[in-house]
Write a protein that holds these residues in place. Structure first.
Motif, PDB file in Angstrom:
ATOM      1  N   PHE A  42       0.833  -1.204   0.000  1.00  0.00           N
ATOM      2  CA  PHE A  42       0.000   0.000   0.000  1.00  0.00           C
ATOM      3  C   PHE A  42       0.869   1.257   0.000  1.00  0.00           C
ATOM      4  O   PHE A  42       0.651   2.188  -0.785  1.00  0.00           O
ATOM      5  N   CYS A  43       1.874   1.285   0.873  1.00  0.00           N
ATOM      6  CA  CYS A  43       2.760   2.456   0.949  1.00  0.00           C
ATOM      7  C   CYS A  43       3.487   2.683  -0.366  1.00  0.00           C
ATOM      8  O   CYS A  43       3.645   3.829  -0.818  1.00  0.00           O
ATOM      9  N   ARG A  44       3.928   1.619  -0.990  1.00  0.00           N
ATOM     10  CA  ARG A  44       4.652   1.767  -2.248  1.00  0.00           C
ATOM     11  C   ARG A  44       3.735   2.326  -3.324  1.00  0.00           C
ATOM     12  O   ARG A  44       4.151   3.179  -4.111  1.00  0.00           O
ATOM     13  N   TYR A  45       2.508   1.829  -3.388  1.00  0.00           N
ATOM     14  CA  TYR A  45       1.568   2.306  -4.406  1.00  0.00           C
ATOM     15  C   TYR A  45       1.341   3.809  -4.280  1.00  0.00           C
ATOM     16  O   TYR A  45       1.443   4.550  -5.264  1.00  0.00           O
ATOM     17  N   VAL A  46       1.009   4.254  -3.063  1.00  0.00           N
ATOM     18  CA  VAL A  46       0.688   5.669  -2.918  1.00  0.00           C
ATOM     19  C   VAL A  46       1.943   6.539  -2.994  1.00  0.00           C
ATOM     20  O   VAL A  46       1.904   7.677  -3.484  1.00  0.00           O
ATOM     21  N   ASP A  47       3.064   6.002  -2.552  1.00  0.00           N
ATOM     22  CA  ASP A  47       4.330   6.736  -2.661  1.00  0.00           C
ATOM     23  C   ASP A  47       4.718   6.931  -4.124  1.00  0.00           C
ATOM     24  O   ASP A  47       5.180   8.003  -4.525  1.00  0.00           O
ATOM     25  N   ASP A  48       4.533   5.886  -4.917  1.00  0.00           N
ATOM     26  CA  ASP A  48       4.862   5.988  -6.342  1.00  0.00           C
ATOM     27  C   ASP A  48       4.002   7.036  -7.043  1.00  0.00           C
ATOM     28  O   ASP A  48       4.473   7.737  -7.944  1.00  0.00           O
ATOM     29  N   ILE A  49       2.748   7.137  -6.627  1.00  0.00           N
ATOM     30  CA  ILE A  49       1.885   8.180  -7.197  1.00  0.00           C
ATOM     31  C   ILE A  49       2.419   9.561  -6.845  1.00  0.00           C
ATOM     32  O   ILE A  49       2.576  10.437  -7.702  1.00  0.00           O
ATOM     33  N   ALA A  50       2.730   9.765  -5.575  1.00  0.00           N
ATOM     34  CA  ALA A  50       3.197  11.081  -5.125  1.00  0.00           C
ATOM     35  C   ALA A  50       4.517  11.465  -5.780  1.00  0.00           C
ATOM     36  O   ALA A  50       4.757  12.643  -6.062  1.00  0.00           O
ATOM     37  N   ASP A  51       5.367  10.481  -6.032  1.00  0.00           N
ATOM     38  CA  ASP A  51       6.698  10.763  -6.572  1.00  0.00           C
ATOM     39  C   ASP A  51       6.771  10.709  -8.089  1.00  0.00           C
ATOM     40  O   ASP A  51       7.841  10.933  -8.654  1.00  0.00           O
ATOM     41  N   SER A  52       5.664  10.402  -8.735  1.00  0.00           N
ATOM     42  CA  SER A  52       5.701  10.311 -10.194  1.00  0.00           C
ATOM     43  C   SER A  52       5.856  11.708 -10.790  1.00  0.00           C
ATOM     44  O   SER A  52       5.683  12.724 -10.124  1.00  0.00           O
ATOM     45  N   ASP A  53       6.201  11.747 -12.079  1.00  0.00           N
ATOM     46  CA  ASP A  53       6.318  13.042 -12.751  1.00  0.00           C
ATOM     47  C   ASP A  53       5.066  13.369 -13.552  1.00  0.00           C
ATOM     48  O   ASP A  53       5.083  14.213 -14.439  1.00  0.00           O
ATOM     49  N   GLY A  54       3.971  12.681 -13.231  1.00  0.00           N
ATOM     50  CA  GLY A  54       2.709  12.945 -13.906  1.00  0.00           C
ATOM     51  C   GLY A  54       2.123  14.282 -13.493  1.00  0.00           C
ATOM     52  O   GLY A  54       2.568  14.900 -12.514  1.00  0.00           O
ATOM     53  N   PRO A  55       1.110  14.746 -14.193  1.00  0.00           N
ATOM     54  CA  PRO A  55       0.461  16.017 -13.838  1.00  0.00           C
ATOM     55  C   PRO A  55      -0.050  15.986 -12.398  1.00  0.00           C
ATOM     56  O   PRO A  55      -0.605  14.979 -11.945  1.00  0.00           O
ATOM     57  N   ARG A  56       0.142  17.086 -11.703  1.00  0.00           N
ATOM     58  CA  ARG A  56      -0.262  17.125 -10.298  1.00  0.00           C
ATOM     59  C   ARG A  56      -1.754  16.857 -10.101  1.00  0.00           C
ATOM     60  O   ARG A  56      -2.137  16.134  -9.171  1.00  0.00           O
ATOM     61  N   PRO A  57      -2.646  17.400 -10.941  1.00  0.00           N
ATOM     62  CA  PRO A  57      -4.075  17.082 -10.768  1.00  0.00           C
ATOM     63  C   PRO A  57      -4.359  15.590 -10.884  1.00  0.00           C
ATOM     64  O   PRO A  57      -5.212  15.062 -10.161  1.00  0.00           O
ATOM     65  N   GLN A  58      -3.661  14.907 -11.794  1.00  0.00           N
ATOM     66  CA  GLN A  58      -3.875  13.472 -11.945  1.00  0.00           C
ATOM     67  C   GLN A  58      -3.378  12.718 -10.714  1.00  0.00           C
ATOM     68  O   GLN A  58      -4.022  11.772 -10.246  1.00  0.00           O
ATOM     69  N   ARG A  59      -2.252  13.140 -10.162  1.00  0.00           N
ATOM     70  CA  ARG A  59      -1.739  12.497  -8.961  1.00  0.00           C
ATOM     71  C   ARG A  59      -2.698  12.692  -7.788  1.00  0.00           C
ATOM     72  O   ARG A  59      -2.941  11.768  -7.003  1.00  0.00           O
ATOM     73  N   LEU A  60      -3.259  13.881  -7.674  1.00  0.00           N
ATOM     74  CA  LEU A  60      -4.245  14.129  -6.611  1.00  0.00           C
ATOM     75  C   LEU A  60      -5.471  13.239  -6.796  1.00  0.00           C
ATOM     76  O   LEU A  60      -6.012  12.696  -5.825  1.00  0.00           O
ATOM     77  N   ALA A  61      -5.904  13.079  -8.038  1.00  0.00           N
ATOM     78  CA  ALA A  61      -7.060  12.229  -8.318  1.00  0.00           C
ATOM     79  C   ALA A  61      -6.755  10.772  -7.989  1.00  0.00           C
ATOM     80  O   ALA A  61      -7.602  10.048  -7.443  1.00  0.00           O
ATOM     81  N   ASP A  62      -5.541  10.325  -8.317  1.00  0.00           N
ATOM     82  CA  ASP A  62      -5.152   8.938  -8.045  1.00  0.00           C
ATOM     83  C   ASP A  62      -5.085   8.678  -6.540  1.00  0.00           C
ATOM     84  O   ASP A  62      -5.480   7.595  -6.066  1.00  0.00           O
ATOM     85  N   LEU A  63      -4.592   9.643  -5.791  1.00  0.00           N
ATOM     86  CA  LEU A  63      -4.557   9.478  -4.337  1.00  0.00           C
ATOM     87  C   LEU A  63      -5.971   9.480  -3.755  1.00  0.00           C
ATOM     88  O   LEU A  63      -6.268   8.735  -2.808  1.00  0.00           O
TER      89      LEU A  63
END
Length: 279
Positions: A42-63
């Motif tokens: 679980f930690c790795r999944y959400v950490d990878d989202i936060a640390d990705s270089d994807g658009p910030r709005p998409q990362r917020l949506a994924d979280l």
């Protein structure tokens, strides 16, 4: 963040998502080990989202989707990726809030990279990305409630502060600076630009209070572990010894330029594992 379940732990996961995590958790009984690896995943999944270089709005949506999935898990309708967590949540009494706190911690770097947070924000960050993982973990380890919460509080902060001190230059390379604003100002540093801060001659003066704070948290964590049965604290003891050793290496190296990377050698890691893995 770049920490690490955590040989570079995810920054968000003071919890140390790393080879040290694997070594410490492999000694656990099967049900505990499986639950810990679920927490790790679980930690790795959400950490990878936060640390990705994807658009910030998409990362917020994924979280946010992960928040929704955690809610569904606790409402009895887990999505496929969390279906296996149901037994662990029930068996060990894992708290919904701790999962959500971890997501909140990862999200702190998403709207904008953290740069020189105030002390209260830094402590909140440490609580969410490290001590919240600890709160899930101590329930799995079977510690008594009060001692478990105390261990999670102190060891989580000790690990996270050690990560921050170890990764100052690496974090600056991706635009992040976790050193507290008050500490920078006390040392006469007014800039919050990571690249400028890490070149400051006064940087050791900023790091010294964090070193002392981490040492104090390690000491308090040891006090909790010392009064509990050895079998309940083998895994957190290994994590503590790994990271306390890293902190000592940082102290010996110092924080003046040039700063060579610090890493605990394989022989030292094996020695710690052998010392604490056996009941």
């Amino acid at each position: 963040m770049n920490q690490q379940a955590t040989s570079t732990p995810a920054k968000h996961q003071g919890v140390a998502l790393s080879s040290s995590f694997y070594a410490a958790m492999r000694i656990l009984p099967r049900e505990q080990r499986e639950a810990m690896f679920q927490v790790y995943s679980f930690c790795r999944y959400v950490d990878d989202i936060a640390d990705s270089d994807g658009p910030r709005p998409q990362r917020l949506a994924d979280l946010q989707q992960w928040r929704d999935d955690i809610d569904a898990l606790y409402n009895g309708t887990p999505p496929a990726r969390l279906r296996d967590y149901t037994a662990s949540v029930q068996r060990f009494g894992l708290k919904r809030k701790d999962f959500l706190d971890i997501i909140d911690g990862m999200e702190m770097d998403v709207p904008a990279d953290i740069r020189a947070p105030d002390e209260a924000t830094l402590d909140l960050y440490c609580d969410r990305v490290a001590s919240a993982v600890g709160r899930l973990s101590v329930r799995i380890f079977g510690l008594p409630e009060n001692d478990g919460l105390s261990l999670a509080y102190h060891l989580g902060r000790a690990l996270q502060l050690t990560n921050i001190l170890r990764d100052i230059d690496e974090d600056a390379g991706i635009g992040r600076l976790y050193l507290p604003r008050e500490g920078l100002l006390a040392a006469g540093i007014t800039s919050t630009d990571p690249q400028l801060v890490i070149a400051e001659a006064a940087l050791p003066r900023v790091c010294a209070p964090l070193v002392a704070r981490a040492q104090s948290h390690f000491k308090r964590a040891d006090e909790v572990m010392n009064r509990n049965p050895r079998r309940l604290v083998r895994a957190p003891r290994i994590m503590s010894k790994y990271y306390h050793a890293i902190l000592r290496l940082l102290i010996a190296r110092g924080f003046d330029l040039p700063r060579a990377p610090v890493k605990l050698g394989k022989a030292s890691r094996i020695a710690i594992l052998l010392q604490y893995a056996i009941i």
